[in-house]
Design a protein around this motif. Structure first.
Motif, PDB file in Angstrom:
ATOM      1  N   ASN A  48       0.916  -1.112  -0.099  1.00  8.26           N
ATOM      2  CA  ASN A  48       0.000   0.164  -0.237  1.00  8.26           C
ATOM      3  C   ASN A  48       0.929   1.266   0.029  1.00  8.26           C
ATOM      4  N   ASN A  53      -4.827   5.138  -1.555  1.00  5.96           N
ATOM      5  CA  ASN A  53      -5.589   4.022  -1.654  1.00  5.96           C
ATOM      6  C   ASN A  53      -5.086   3.110  -2.798  1.00  5.96           C
ATOM      7  N   ASP A 102     -10.904   2.035  -2.670  1.00  2.57           N
ATOM      8  CA  ASP A 102     -11.297   2.256  -1.135  1.00  2.57           C
ATOM      9  C   ASP A 102     -11.624   1.013  -0.563  1.00  2.57           C
TER      10      ASP A 102
END
Length: 126
Positions: A48, A53, A102
């Protein structure tokens, strides 16, 4: 004016006649299943990018075939996904898949692999 459709494929190949085409296709499908199995093990390593996101998965020794397969299946399964892209670093032989969303991107990837395994397994029945 022609319009490209990434969901329509045409497969063709030329052989010297020593391998039956059905056997050749089945061997190729088995290789794809092996590649998906390897990919499955790498999913927990998705990175990540901090404060975003966006998730990135780097896959060594892979190329456009897996990239296209994953990208197209994610868009099919999750049409509202924000973004899915891939590129291949040809110098270092690394496929890089990027997903922006998301929701649970790892779950998305797992489902995309299951989806592709299902398609390949159905093709192997012929």
């Amino acid at each position: 004016c022609s319009v490209s459709n990434p969901m329509v494929h045409r497969l063709s190949f030329i052989t010297n006649g020593t391998i039956d085409p059905i056997i050749l296709i089945k061997k190729s499908l088995h290789i794809m299943l092996e590649k998906l199995e390897t990919l499955k093990k790498l999913i927990p390593n998705m990175e990540n990018i901090p404060n975003t996101n966006i998730y990135v998965l780097n896959i060594k020794d892979e190329h456009d075939t897996i990239g296209n397969m994953i990208m197209k299946s994610l868009v099919t399964l999750y049409p509202d996904i924000l973004a899915v892209t891939y590129d291949v670093d040809r110098l270092n032989n690394i496929l890089r898949i990027r997903i922006k969303d998301d929701n649970n991107v790892i779950h998305y990837m797992e489902e995309a692999i299951l989806y592709n395994e299902s398609i390949i397994n159905s093709l192997l029945k012929f």
